[in-house]
Design a protein around this motif. Structure first.
Motif, mmCIF file in Angstrom:
data_model
loop_
_atom_site.group_PDB
_atom_site.id
_atom_site.type_symbol
_atom_site.label_atom_id
_atom_site.label_comp_id
_atom_site.label_asym_id
_atom_site.label_seq_id
_atom_site.Cartn_x
_atom_site.Cartn_y
_atom_site.Cartn_z
ATOM 1 N N PRO A 99 -34.588 29.600 47.879
ATOM 2 C CA PRO A 99 -35.985 29.612 47.437
ATOM 3 C C PRO A 99 -36.161 28.810 46.145
ATOM 4 O O PRO A 99 -36.397 29.364 45.067
ATOM 5 N N SER B 210 -43.859 29.591 51.279
ATOM 6 C CA SER B 210 -42.540 29.822 50.671
ATOM 7 C C SER B 210 -41.538 28.790 51.162
ATOM 8 O O SER B 210 -41.416 28.537 52.366
ATOM 9 N N SER C 235 -38.425 29.170 51.159
ATOM 10 C CA SER C 235 -37.318 29.869 51.802
ATOM 11 C C SER C 235 -37.694 30.384 53.191
ATOM 12 O O SER C 235 -37.039 30.057 54.181
ATOM 13 N N SER C 236 -38.776 31.154 53.275
ATOM 14 C CA SER C 236 -39.127 31.791 54.554
ATOM 15 C C SER C 236 -40.053 30.959 55.422
ATOM 16 O O SER C 236 -40.157 31.182 56.624
ATOM 17 N N GLY C 237 -40.768 30.004 54.796
ATOM 18 C CA GLY C 237 -41.744 29.217 55.537
ATOM 19 C C GLY C 237 -43.044 29.963 55.798
ATOM 20 O O GLY C 237 -43.913 29.478 56.515
ATOM 21 N N LYS C 238 -43.204 31.153 55.215
ATOM 22 C CA LYS C 238 -44.396 31.983 55.413
ATOM 23 C C LYS C 238 -45.382 31.788 54.264
ATOM 24 O O LYS C 238 -44.994 31.437 53.145
ATOM 25 N N ASP D 213 -29.733 37.217 57.481
ATOM 26 C CA ASP D 213 -30.855 36.301 57.702
ATOM 27 C C ASP D 213 -31.351 35.723 56.378
ATOM 28 O O ASP D 213 -31.588 34.513 56.264
ATOM 29 N N TRP D 214 -31.516 36.585 55.373
ATOM 30 C CA TRP D 214 -31.985 36.092 54.072
ATOM 31 C C TRP D 214 -30.990 35.125 53.443
ATOM 32 O O TRP D 214 -31.375 34.119 52.847
ATOM 33 N N HIS D 215 -29.714 35.417 53.593
ATOM 34 C CA HIS D 215 -28.706 34.526 52.999
ATOM 35 C C HIS D 215 -28.578 33.212 53.765
ATOM 36 O O HIS D 215 -28.142 32.219 53.197
ATOM 37 N N ASP D 216 -28.986 33.206 55.038
ATOM 38 C CA ASP D 216 -28.942 31.982 55.839
ATOM 39 C C ASP D 216 -30.172 31.105 55.638
ATOM 40 O O ASP D 216 -30.172 29.929 56.008
ATOM 41 N N GLN D 217 -31.234 31.679 55.078
ATOM 42 C CA GLN D 217 -32.457 30.902 54.835
ATOM 43 C C GLN D 217 -32.202 29.839 53.768
ATOM 44 O O GLN D 217 -31.292 29.974 52.945
ATOM 45 N N PRO D 218 -33.016 28.791 53.747
ATOM 46 C CA PRO D 218 -32.912 27.822 52.648
ATOM 47 C C PRO D 218 -33.100 28.527 51.307
ATOM 48 O O PRO D 218 -33.821 29.526 51.222
#
Length: 197
Positions: free
Chosen positions: A26, A181, A183-186, A19-24
């Motif tokens: 950062p 963020s 990457s995560s959008g959080k 999941d982390w590697h699939d995120q945009p």
């Protein structure tokens, strides 16, 4: 580290890593690191997870090693980046890591997984790791109101940024901001501090 959070990371390490590697990428974090970290300086990524940022740091002039409390995530990091160094270490103690041993310390969205009583000593310990003139980057997911747990059982502690600022009172604050963020959008809070010489 909160035991239920650690168990969740160990149980589903492969899925979290993917999941982390699939995120945009950062890109906002990378820009901040490039602006504030000491280029060429020894760098620690505390809570390195799947090793994504350790790999980026090493590729961009910040020789880095990763530390994490989760054996499952460390196994993912070692499999993905076999030439890089990943070691088990758990906040707040970070046993085996000497004080004054790094120019840069990165801790991206980790401390919100700690019990409230462990946040301040964890910040203090990470600050001890940097040499005089060194830089510490801390960020955490912002949780409003009460502590929360996600569907995996991971703890998201709700705490005031003043708790972190107090532990860095002797440092020079370079950045203190609440942002979304890339990457995560959080929503996360970031603090960067330089240890005075």
């Amino acid at each position: 580290m909160d035991r239920a959070t650690l168990a969740a990371y160990d149980k589903d390490a492969a899925a979290f890593a993917q999941d982390w590697h699939d995120q945009p990428a950062p890109v906002d974090l990378h820009d901040i690191v490039t602006r504030f970290f000491i280029r060429g300086g020894a760098t620690a990524d505390i809570g390195c997870g799947s090793g994504r940022e350790v790999a980026w740091l090493n590729a961009h002039g910040f020789p880095a090693e990763g530390y994490d409390a989760s054996e499952g995530l460390l196994a993912e990091a070692r499999a993905r980046y076999p030439t890089l160094r990943f070691t088990r270490a758990e906040l707040p103690d970070l046993s085996g890591i000497a004080a004054n041993s790094f120019d840069n310390v990165l801790c991206e969205t980790v401390i919100m997984h700690l019990d409230h009583a462990l946040i301040a000593p964890s910040v203090r310990r990470m600050f001890e790791l940097v040499k005089p003139g060194g830089v510490v980057y801390l960020s955490w997911r912002v949780t409003e109101g009460e502590d929360a747990r996600d569907a995996h059982g991971r703890l998201y502690a709700a705490f005031d940024a003043a708790l972190v600022r107090t532990e860095l009172a002797a440092a020079q604050l370079l950045l203190d901001a609440e942002v979304v963020s890339a990457s995560s959008g959080k929503v996360i809070h970031r603090i960067i501090a330089r240890r005075r010489d």
